[in-house]
Design a protein around this motif. Sequence first.
Motif, PDB file in Angstrom:
ATOM      1  N   CYS A   1      -3.562   1.743  -2.590  1.00 21.42           N
ATOM      2  CA  CYS A   1      -3.934   2.180  -1.242  1.00 21.42           C
ATOM      3  C   CYS A   1      -4.343   0.996  -0.387  1.00 21.42           C
ATOM      4  N   LYS A   2      -5.110   0.078  -0.985  1.00 22.48           N
ATOM      5  CA  LYS A   2      -5.436  -1.180  -0.324  1.00 22.48           C
ATOM      6  C   LYS A   2      -5.914  -2.160  -1.389  1.00 22.48           C
ATOM      7  N   GLU A   3      -5.619  -3.432  -1.173  1.00 16.17           N
ATOM      8  CA  GLU A   3      -5.817  -4.460  -2.185  1.00 16.17           C
ATOM      9  C   GLU A   3      -7.259  -4.571  -2.660  1.00 16.17           C
ATOM     10  N   GLN A   4      -8.228  -4.322  -1.785  1.00 16.84           N
ATOM     11  CA  GLN A   4      -9.624  -4.503  -2.153  1.00 16.84           C
ATOM     12  C   GLN A   4     -10.083  -3.504  -3.214  1.00 16.84           C
ATOM     13  N   GLY A   5      -9.272  -2.472  -3.484  1.00 16.18           N
ATOM     14  CA  GLY A   5      -9.650  -1.472  -4.475  1.00 16.18           C
ATOM     15  C   GLY A   5      -9.886  -2.054  -5.846  1.00 16.18           C
ATOM     16  N   ILE A   6      -9.237  -3.177  -6.138  1.00 14.86           N
ATOM     17  CA  ILE A   6      -9.374  -3.772  -7.474  1.00 14.86           C
ATOM     18  C   ILE A   6     -10.778  -4.312  -7.714  1.00 14.86           C
ATOM     19  N   THR A   7     -11.544  -4.547  -6.646  1.00 18.40           N
ATOM     20  CA  THR A   7     -12.878  -5.128  -6.799  1.00 18.40           C
ATOM     21  C   THR A   7     -13.854  -4.160  -7.469  1.00 18.40           C
ATOM     22  N   VAL A   8     -13.512  -2.885  -7.578  1.00 18.64           N
ATOM     23  CA  VAL A   8     -14.405  -1.947  -8.249  1.00 18.64           C
ATOM     24  C   VAL A   8     -14.587  -2.319  -9.719  1.00 18.64           C
ATOM     25  N   ILE A   9     -13.627  -3.026 -10.299  1.00 17.86           N
ATOM     26  CA  ILE A   9     -13.775  -3.492 -11.682  1.00 17.86           C
ATOM     27  C   ILE A   9     -15.004  -4.391 -11.789  1.00 17.86           C
TER      28      ILE A   9
ATOM     29  N   SER B   1     -14.892  12.403   5.459  1.00 20.19           N
ATOM     30  CA  SER B   1     -15.860  13.377   4.923  1.00 20.19           C
ATOM     31  C   SER B   1     -15.899  13.320   3.406  1.00 20.19           C
ATOM     32  N   VAL B   2     -14.742  13.204   2.776  1.00 24.99           N
ATOM     33  CA  VAL B   2     -14.687  13.111   1.312  1.00 24.99           C
ATOM     34  C   VAL B   2     -15.397  11.846   0.837  1.00 24.99           C
ATOM     35  N   VAL B   3     -15.164  10.731   1.528  1.00 28.24           N
ATOM     36  CA  VAL B   3     -15.835   9.479   1.150  1.00 28.24           C
ATOM     37  C   VAL B   3     -17.344   9.650   1.243  1.00 28.24           C
ATOM     38  N   CYS B   4     -17.821  10.301   2.303  1.00 28.68           N
ATOM     39  CA  CYS B   4     -19.263  10.495   2.472  1.00 28.68           C
ATOM     40  C   CYS B   4     -19.857  11.300   1.316  1.00 28.68           C
ATOM     41  N   VAL B   5     -19.158  12.339   0.886  1.00 29.82           N
ATOM     42  CA  VAL B   5     -19.654  13.160  -0.227  1.00 29.82           C
ATOM     43  C   VAL B   5     -19.674  12.344  -1.521  1.00 29.82           C
TER      44      VAL B   5
ATOM     45  N   ARG C   1       0.836  -1.200   0.000  1.00 33.82           N
ATOM     46  CA  ARG C   1       0.000   0.000   0.000  1.00 33.82           C
ATOM     47  C   ARG C   1       0.875   1.256   0.000  1.00 33.82           C
ATOM     48  N   PRO C   2       1.700   1.438  -1.009  1.00 35.63           N
ATOM     49  CA  PRO C   2       2.667   2.556  -0.981  1.00 35.63           C
ATOM     50  C   PRO C   2       2.016   3.935  -0.947  1.00 35.63           C
ATOM     51  N   LEU C   3       0.846   4.109  -1.588  1.00 35.20           N
ATOM     52  CA  LEU C   3       0.219   5.431  -1.578  1.00 35.20           C
ATOM     53  C   LEU C   3      -0.281   5.790  -0.183  1.00 35.20           C
ATOM     54  N   THR C   4      -0.757   4.809   0.546  1.00 36.64           N
ATOM     55  CA  THR C   4      -1.181   5.074   1.919  1.00 36.64           C
ATOM     56  C   THR C   4       0.014   5.456   2.782  1.00 36.64           C
ATOM     57  N   VAL C   5       1.111   4.720   2.641  1.00 34.93           N
ATOM     58  CA  VAL C   5       2.315   5.034   3.416  1.00 34.93           C
ATOM     59  C   VAL C   5       2.840   6.420   3.045  1.00 34.93           C
ATOM     60  N   LEU C   6       2.665   6.794   1.784  1.00 31.43           N
ATOM     61  CA  LEU C   6       3.101   8.128   1.346  1.00 31.43           C
ATOM     62  C   LEU C   6       2.343   9.216   2.100  1.00 31.43           C
ATOM     63  N   THR C   7       1.047   9.015   2.344  1.00 30.14           N
ATOM     64  CA  THR C   7       0.298  10.022   3.109  1.00 30.14           C
ATOM     65  C   THR C   7       0.777  10.065   4.559  1.00 30.14           C
ATOM     66  N   PHE C   8       1.145   8.904   5.116  1.00 28.24           N
ATOM     67  CA  PHE C   8       1.739   8.908   6.468  1.00 28.24           C
ATOM     68  C   PHE C   8       3.028   9.711   6.470  1.00 28.24           C
ATOM     69  N   ARG C   9       3.795   9.532   5.416  1.00 27.81           N
ATOM     70  CA  ARG C   9       5.085  10.244   5.333  1.00 27.81           C
ATOM     71  C   ARG C   9       4.864  11.757   5.238  1.00 27.81           C
TER      72      ARG C   9
ATOM     73  N   GLU D   1      -8.308   2.045   4.143  1.00 25.04           N
ATOM     74  CA  GLU D   1      -9.704   1.877   3.728  1.00 25.04           C
ATOM     75  C   GLU D   1     -10.246   3.185   3.158  1.00 25.04           C
ATOM     76  N   LEU D   2      -9.943   4.294   3.833  1.00 25.67           N
ATOM     77  CA  LEU D   2     -10.479   5.591   3.408  1.00 25.67           C
ATOM     78  C   LEU D   2      -9.974   5.976   2.026  1.00 25.67           C
ATOM     79  N   LEU D   3      -8.659   5.874   1.829  1.00 26.39           N
ATOM     80  CA  LEU D   3      -8.087   6.242   0.534  1.00 26.39           C
ATOM     81  C   LEU D   3      -8.563   5.315  -0.574  1.00 26.39           C
ATOM     82  N   SER D   4      -8.572   4.012  -0.291  1.00 26.77           N
ATOM     83  CA  SER D   4      -9.023   3.054  -1.292  1.00 26.77           C
ATOM     84  C   SER D   4     -10.478   3.319  -1.673  1.00 26.77           C
ATOM     85  N   SER D   5     -11.301   3.681  -0.685  1.00 21.38           N
ATOM     86  CA  SER D   5     -12.720   3.951  -0.961  1.00 21.38           C
ATOM     87  C   SER D   5     -12.890   5.200  -1.820  1.00 21.38           C
TER      88      SER D   5
END
Length: 932
Positions: A187-195, A101-105, A71-79, A145-149
Amino acid sequence: MAVVSWMEILLLTGLVVGCYWNSLSCGFVFDDVSAILDNKDLRPATPLRNLFLNDFWGTPMAEERSHKSYRPLTVLTFRLNYLFSELSSASYHLLNVGLHSVVCVLFLRFCRLFLDKTSSLVAALLFAVHPIHTEAVTGVVGRAELLSSIFLLAAFLAYTRSNGADQSIVWTPIAVTVVLVAAATLCKEQGITVIAICCVHEVFVAQGFTLPMLLDTLLQVLRGKDGFPYAVLQTLLKLIVLIISTLLLVIIRVQVIQSQLPVFTRFDNPAAVSPTPARQLTFNYLLPLNAWLLLNPSELCCDWTMGTIPLVESPLDLRNLATLAFYSLLGLLAFHSLRHSHSSAKTVLMALSLIVLPFIPASNLFFPVGFVVAERVLYVPSMGFCVLVAHGFRIVSHKRHLRKISWLMIGVLLATHAVKTFNRNWDWESEYTLFTSALKVNKNNAKLWNNVGHALENQNNYEKALRYFLQATRVQPDDIGAHMNVGRTYKNLNKSKEAEDAYLVAKSLMPQIIPGKKYATRVAPNHLNVYINLANLIRTNDSRLEEADQLYRQAISMRPDFKQAYISRGELLLKMNKPLEARDAYLRALELDSTNADLWYNLAIVNIEMKEPSEALKNFNHALELNPRHKLALFNSALLMQESGEPRFRPEANRRFLTYVQEEPDDANGYFNLGMLAMDANENTAAERWMREAIRLQTGFRSALFNLALLYSQSRRELDALPVLDELLRHHPEHVKGLILKGDILMNHKKDTQGAKVCFQRILSMDPTNVQGKHNLCVVYFEERDLPRAERCLEETLALAPHEEYVRRHLGIVRGKMAAMSVAGQPLNPASAEGAATPSMKEEKKGGGGKEEEEGRGATGSAGAGSKKNVRKSSSAESLSGNSQSELLDDGQADKQQRTKSKSTKEIKDIEKKRAAALKRLEEIERILSGD
């Protein structure tokens, strides 16, 4: 498609902030510790490329102990968080609240595709306050989860624009969709399921197919009655593009994890290693259990592993009824939505897609995962749940007699969920509050008992922590980690025997090697630490070093790639005075991980033990190339340069010490060594500043105080040195060289022979054989004109150091003086000589030749939990300057008048000339001898 208004955005944002503002006071707990506090990938000194080579926790993907969570993009936000606020937890939680909040919108925009304006807002409000999301929002690691969503919803919304007005394909949104899917997956592996969600939408919503229509079309094609309709061909083309994109992402993902699945044990997921049918029955039962958490989030728990959920081992277990009910309801909803093409059916179908498809990777049905239940993985599936609830609300509210009751029910639901979410956030305030709240939900999870123990252990409350660890062993007697925790706590309580017994129990639970058979069992890397911990315990007894070495070798035999075993064994071999073998151990560890700066540092320490300073410096430099701010490598490499005495190294040594004090601003040793470098370069102002800073940070810093006094003495500021020496002797009253320097200053600059005598007598009371102190006391007697005592004192000094020529010479001077005074009839004791002229006297000191330097700090680095210390000393020994500040001279002025009364003026002049010449020659000889 109705857009989202600013009022709705403000409403959702305000509701999220209202529910989660108290999360800002929470710290880093549970998995946050590994992902944030212990993750070197967040530090600016770590190259950015490491984010794409390591897993979510900072472990290289190639290592077996890696979790394989890429999940390199998530770690990048931590950095980025670390860049702005380092380890201030509030900023991490604040960003999580903003992302929710962004996810909710975005979710509201998603709902507008299938629900009316009111129902879609109800769905978004319910999603915003649902208590199941506290783990994903309040737990910092839930950011994955938030970023992937965010990218998942954005990808789906982009894909809905891929159909043109004339039913043609618009490729730009499809390309954007593929890019966003890749981002979601990073961001997280489950993101691929959107396909898969896009495929369902394309077939059953965009093209309006139902299951009977699809079957009929397929039968007609198979019978050859008709070709594929143009709309079907277009749909197939889009689906092929999506499927190929998915396959490419999957192939890349498999390559990244080195085609290996992570190692999970029965303690992480008991059902995964259970036999048939227990494995299948338990995994299927977990599905209705997750659905129940969405329906009734009243009892939430941060950890559902180990014995939290007992295995379903028999088909007769009543819990199987829940599984049947769940599949029946799911099947009915799916059958209804697939048979009909009206908008209600499409809404239900898309809701089911959001519930089922993103949950598949975490379901254990196709491959095991490292948990039984995890609330954070329900973040996306809860979107489908909220759509179903809002859809049901729309249907009920349209019935006039149920309209008020439906609004009342949804209002109560939103209010209770909001209150539950707000209160649940307090559980994440600290590890202690989190795990004690989890124990209220279930007491059969040994991991929870262990984690409460860890929280108490971090507070140094070892007695109470021990009770929790012991309870963990009772709840799960075969839990290796629990017995290791008991052993470590006993060790912290200085109960070595009990600690060893606990480690031996843990060791007995490890898979045993059977002679003659190939060892093939996969062992969790953290369990192998039992060998390390036990060996580290018993090696404190020098008679058991070989036994400890055997344990390290046993760990290596079980896992030849167990890097920590090589590191610990290298430290032990150094202690056993086997530097060659220690070097081999570290070289083997470097074969496994050549990018580990700590290992290069350890190898450099071995080189120092082997008297290979150039190799040591080379390896220190390797460590600093990998981690330019490696504190111990900075300190000890600078120390090595300083010890070399080569002026060419001095600027770089100074730079490294300056970098070190930036990293460790409260370590007095860094400033002290900067002061020593400045003294070597005769930069007295800088040296004084650094020494003063070292003394400020460490009250009574022995070497800094002495060298500062010595600096003042050498700079002809002897009176400034006296208060520094007083401070030194207040903290270290037996500091011999401080006493010598103080005595010297008192006698030669303050003319305080009594004070000097006290200093030298104190030295001799501690060490009667101290030649330097003894000699200087003799000088005091001479200055007091007590020549007989000075003679006896010098005779005693000569007996202690018969080869010291300066003592013999000074004894001769005293005896000559005594003989001259006897001839002149002058008294030899100080009382009767009170009125005599004062002779000229100086003291010659024989010092150790240099400065005093304190022990520097150094340690071997460690890649595992528990690094060990390996102390190195600083560069020089303490001493006074070797140049004489005073000498004993034969001066006959005291009897000059008595001997010249009967002589003529000419004879007196001749005698004076000869005496002056003799004194001049004697002074020259003394200067030469002093210089030697």
